[in-house]
Each structure stands twice: as C-alpha cells, then as structure tokens.
Enzyme design. Sequence first.
Site, PDB file in Angstrom:
ATOM      1  N   HIS A 166       0.808  -1.222   0.000  1.00  0.00           N
ATOM      2  CA  HIS A 166       0.000   0.000   0.000  1.00  0.00           C
ATOM      3  C   HIS A 166       0.838   1.267   0.000  1.00  0.00           C
ATOM      4  CE1 HIS A 166      -3.965  -1.928   0.628  1.00  0.00           C
ATOM      5  NE2 HIS A 166      -3.184  -2.914   1.049  1.00  0.00           N
ATOM      6  N   ASP A 373       3.136   9.700  -1.206  1.00  0.00           N
ATOM      7  CA  ASP A 373       2.012   8.896  -0.706  1.00  0.00           C
ATOM      8  C   ASP A 373       1.793   7.743  -1.677  1.00  0.00           C
ATOM      9  OD1 ASP A 373      -0.090   8.283   0.990  1.00  0.00           O
ATOM     10  OD2 ASP A 373      -0.885  10.326   0.999  1.00  0.00           O
TER      11      ASP A 373
END
Length: 749
Positions: A166, A373
């Site tokens: 992730h 991110d």
Amino acid sequence: MSSTKRILIVSNRLPVKIQDNEGEFTYQNSEGGLATGLSSVYQQGDNIWIGWPGAVVADNQKLKVIGALEERKLHPVFLTEEEVSDFYEGFSNETIWPLFHYFPSYAQFEPRYWDVYKSVNEKYAEIILNIATKDDVIWIHDYQLMLLPSLIRKKLPGVTIGFFQHIPFPSYEIFRLLPWRKEILCGILGADLVGFHTYDDTRHFIDSVTRILGNTAIANELMVEDRKVVIDAFPIGIDYEKFHKLSEDATVRRNERKLKKLINNNKLLISIDRLDYSKGILHRLKAFRLLLERYPDLKGNIRLIQLIVPSRDNVAQYKELKEEMNRMVTDINGDFGTFSWQPIHHFYRSFPVNLLSTLYKAADVALVTPMRDGMNLVCKEYVASKVDKKGVLVLSEMAGASRELSEALMVNPNDIWDFCEKIYAALEMPEAEQKRRMTSMQDVVSKFDVFTWVKNFTERLEEVKEQQLSLSTRIINFETRSKIASQYQKAAKRLILLDYDGTLVPFQNNIYSAVPDAPLLNLLEKLCNDPLNKLVITSGRDYKTLNTWLGHLNAGMIAEHGAWYRTLDGQWHNRRDLNNEWRNEVYNVMDVYARRTPGSYIEEKSYSLVWHYRRVEEGLGELRARALMDDIKHFIADHGLQLLQGNKVIEIKSMAINKGKAAKRWLEKDDYDFIMAIGDDHTDEDTFKAMPSSAVTIKVGNSPSSAIYTLNSYKEVRNFLSVLANEEMPGEQNMLRKAIISDVQWPRN
Ligand code: ADQ
C-alpha cells in the site's frame, strides 16, 4: 476468483478496533476503505482474515478473544509489547516507512528491529500454515509482512499467494540503502502476483530485483526459479457510493449549512491527514502563508480547516513535526487573524465519517499535498462527495492518486511559489471549469472503486496461476523426458539441431569467453559419434569461431544464421548470393552508439553486424538499444534487411537468411524418424517453425515460443541430452530413473 477456492486475507492489523476495559473487551469494526473493500471477500464462504487485533492481550484472555473474533471471521496473531515496539513501531515504521517514502535520513537501520521483524513474520507464517492448505489463496498486505510470501511458499510450494503493497516502492538508489534488501526482495518474490498502486512502483521493484538479485525480467514478469511472478499496478479505490450517498444524507446537509454559517460563508479550504512527515503539512502551511501575503484581499474571506489525525507523537520526529506545525498555525493566525476572523482552524483528533463528509461537501478547495504517498484516499473521498460537482482538488504530483486524477490542479509541494499560485487559481476557478474537471474525476473514481480493485487483483492472481500451470505442463518433467528418451532410443535416423549460446553454454560478458568446456565437448562427441545421429549446431556466431571451438566434432554446422554452413564432410560453404552493400552505412550508425556507450562494441560477421551491450550499465544499454533501433529502422526496411533483437544484442542481417531456412536444407537431405531442435532466443523460432509437427522442439527459458516443450537453462539442456545419450551424469548413476535431474551441477565457463 473462482468460488471453490478459500481466500485468506493477511494484514498486520485486523479490520477491528479492540478495546480492553479491565479485562472486558469491546470490538468495533473499522470503517476504512480497505476493510470495506475486503469485507466483500473475507465475509464470504469459509474465507477468513488473519492479523493482529491491535492490542496486547494477556495469555489468560486469549481464548476469549479468539472466540469473539472467530464470530467475525477474523483470526488473531497475538503480539507481545516487545514485538509491537520492535517489529511494528521499529522496523516497519522507523526503517521501512521513512525509506520507502524517500526520507532515508530518518530511517533507523537497527539490527534488533530486523531480528524481531523476521521473527514476527515467522510467527504469522506459523499461524497461517496451521490454517492454510495448498488449495487456498493467500492475499498478503503491506510492508509489515514482506517476508511472509516466501516463508509460506517454502512450506506450501504450490499455494496461490498474492502480495499487495500500500505504500510506495522506492527507486533502486534508495532501496539499495537497506542492509536487508536481498532478504526483503526474496521475501516478496514468494508471491505469484505482486501489486503496487502505480506503474512507477512496479518499475522500481523490477529494477531492484534485476539489479540486486540478478533475475531477468521480461516486461512485468520475473522468473523465480521455475515460477513466473507477475508484477503489476492496481490503483486502490474507495467505496464511492458510500461517500456519494453520505453527502446527500440529511444530517450531513444540515451540518454543512451550519458550518457555512459559522464561517460566515467564507470560501473554505480543507486538509485532512495523519500526522506524518510524508504528508507535507509544513510545506502546505508555508504555501498558505504566502497566499495570504501575496493576496491581501483574501483576508477575511477564506478559511483553512486542517484536520490532523494524531499519530506517534511520542517519537522524536513526530514530536518535532507537531511542535513546528503548532507553531506555524499559531503564527499564521497571530499574524493575519482579526477579532472576527482567523485563517486556520486546526484540529488534532479523529473525526467520525459523517463529519468528514460534511467537510468534503462544504469545501471549495481540498489541499491534498503529500511529499510522498502510496495512493491517498482522502482526495478520492473528496471527489466522491461532490454531488453538485462544485469544488477544486489541489493535488501533489507525489501522491499515487495523481496518476489517475489528472484533472486536479497539480503541485510539487516543494515549489511553494507555484503551490501558492495553484491555491489562488483554485479559489478563482469558474464554476463551469470546476464542474468539467470534477465530472471527469468522478468518472474515474466511481469506475475504479475499491470493489473493482479487489476484483481486478484476485482475477489477475487467478490468471497468473493458470499461466504458471500451463507453463509447467510445457516444462519437460520426468515423464515427458522418459517419453522422448524412448522415442529417441527406438529411432534409427535422428536429426538433432542445437543452438549454442544460451542453449549449451551460459551468456558471457565477452562473447569469445563462451568456449565449450570439457564436459560439454564429451557430451557432444558422444552424440556425434552415435552412427544413428546427425547433429547440427545452429548458431548466429561467425563460422571461424564455431570452427575453432567445435570443428573437430563430427557435426554439421549452421553459422551466422545460415550465411555459412558446414556439411558433415567438414567443408564450409557460404551463400554467395547475399549482398553486403548496406554494411558501411549500418556500421557507421552502430559506431556512433558504440563510441557513446561505454562497454558496448560491434561484432562484424560476414553478412551481418551485431551491436553488443551486455557489459553496458543496466538501463543505459536498453535505452541506447531503443534509440539505435529507431535510427536504423527506415534504412532496414528500404534495404531488405532484418533487425534481430537478441539477449543484449541487436543484429542486422539480410532478410534472405535465417536459421529456419538453413535447417530446412538439413531436413530435406534425409528421412528421419526422430527430429529434435533446441534453442533459446527468437532466432530459434524460425528453426522451430521449419520443423515437421512430429519433431521435438524445445525452448530454453520461459518467454513465449512456438516450441512444444520448455527447459529452464543450459544446465537442464545438458542434463537432458545426457539422458538421451545415456551418459552418466556428474555424480549420478542411471539418470533415467532419477526424477530430478536439474540439480546436477555443471561447471560454469
Ligand atoms: P492510509 O494511512 O490508509 O495509508 P490514506 O489513503 O490517505 O492513508 O487514507 C486515510 C484514511 O483515513 C481516509 O479514508 C480518511 O477518510 C481517513 N481519515 C483521515 N483523516 C481523518 C480524521 N481526522 N478522522 C477520521 N478519519 C480520517 C496507506 C497508504 C496510502 C494508501 C492507503 C490505501 O499510505 O497511500 O492510499 O494505504 O492503500
């Protein structure tokens, strides 16, 4: 994924918040996007989710917790205080997190953390192996469990394993700083499918594997021993409908009206993040300050609501970040605020989802501007909440989401001046433009929601497993080997066509070092000396080298793809009809590349020219090869030439010659009752295609081929030929009775 297979989801945390009230536990399901998306998986059939419940549980309470979780189809992995501290807070969050988010100077390379990280991954493996069978599908999540895929693979070799990360996968230059880089890569490669959010992450991962472990990649596939591993991008989505509907909820609408009144109908900007250096909180505050300085008219007319979810503020870096953030917020409010207006409303706590929804709905501008991110879901939630399509997203190009949300106003958070101007542009954007951009972003976010993400990943995993199976049916195993050996033994006239480099010997940096070793020569001699055999070496090499190395054998030869051939009487012949007029022109172009690219060189053959780049820095060679092909392609088309892209080589030759045409000449000479061709690159495909359907055709390596069978390496080819020649293998007796022959060690050249 096919309904018959059970799926085990594994992640560091279970999708449940467990709270210990003096021995009485309460359980609350998480509402996060991932938990929602995966609930469509783990709540079905016998599926189950395995992970840490998020609290340290005393031994005498464990059975009770197991029971309560089991009702929710969850299975706990209990961690001790020390494990939480060294595995989770230590290695995961103080080593991997900063390094993978491009903050290498924050990364702690602490051997104790690593030891505990390993032992906790082993603990997970042990629990999974108690539950899993070889027929299950195991889907492992994230950077806390990177060793887990291979730990499971070792014990359950055939099981289906998917791994999804992730957070970003950093570039090789950053990843290589990790002392345990090899172990981490090998750990992940235990999976069959490795997923990341973006194409860049997949590229970085493949790059690190090829450079650090030396595996070869073909596009996004890696061979790990004889298992194909696929690396691909699966950008995660959100539960779009939930956010879309929520923003029409009566309470949310009432709250929005109240909020707008409270802020005097000022234009509203929002930012929503966890406290983390990767989120770019300080850069955003700098850009906001600059905005108020540059555009004084905005004073009294705009507000920024900043929500920060508390996180690890007892760790030094986070504590400093929090202090600096508080100072900047106080300064901005102190410097620009008035009795009736303050520019920033700052909250350091979690909010329930309907309050988040209110903010998304009310905000004219969302500032989602991390330094780095993996994906970022806040920006997608904002887009989903804009039912009236009014609102502007200012998004960092460093967030994975920027690859999909191209209609956002993109910023580099380090460029404070441009950042400030983009915020201003967002505030000034005409309504029609806002709607156009929002409609396009909603299209993407609604189509690629979290359920599609789950479906895409699990279906691809199933596909990869099927491809592995079909590949394994082509790999020559004990039975096929015995079958071919028996055909061979029964035959009275055999034709055997063998490529040389990559088939009988490994590739070498220096092409002239690939000299045949003694065991190979013995093997070839044995095959040639069998009166029932006709052996032909079919190579792209120049005939002089072949003659020097193999000339003493009683074998036919095809050199330079057929421009030269040697008959069994030892005579060399060449194709006199070939023209060489193109040569100088092609040489001159190749020469430019050879002089510009350290480590590359040109090989001159009678009727072809080859540019070699095996010794060139990884990446640069491929780049230059593409440029060279681009430069030369029109000339080639106009002159009846062919460009062959081999293993780290580019060869230009006349279209009139290829191994297939040359092989046909041998086929026509006699009637054979056993024909076999073995080769490793696409020049050998011409040979395979020229063979009759009864022939045994074998491709070395796993790239697509028209050959019927596959062997993995030159070593397996030698072992296989030894079986046919009924030769004793090094260190082994009577190999026909041995199931595994590929472990026999042949010397490297
Ligand atoms: P996450 O930590 O899940 O990270 P992100 O994708 O930004 O980060 O999601 C944050 C979630 O928290 C959102 O769903 C948001 O609504 C919620 N949230 C934020 N602020 C909140 C607040 N004040 N109160 C309550 N809830 C709040 C990792 C990676 C990401 C990747 C996800 C999913 O770091 O890059 O997008 O996984 O793969």
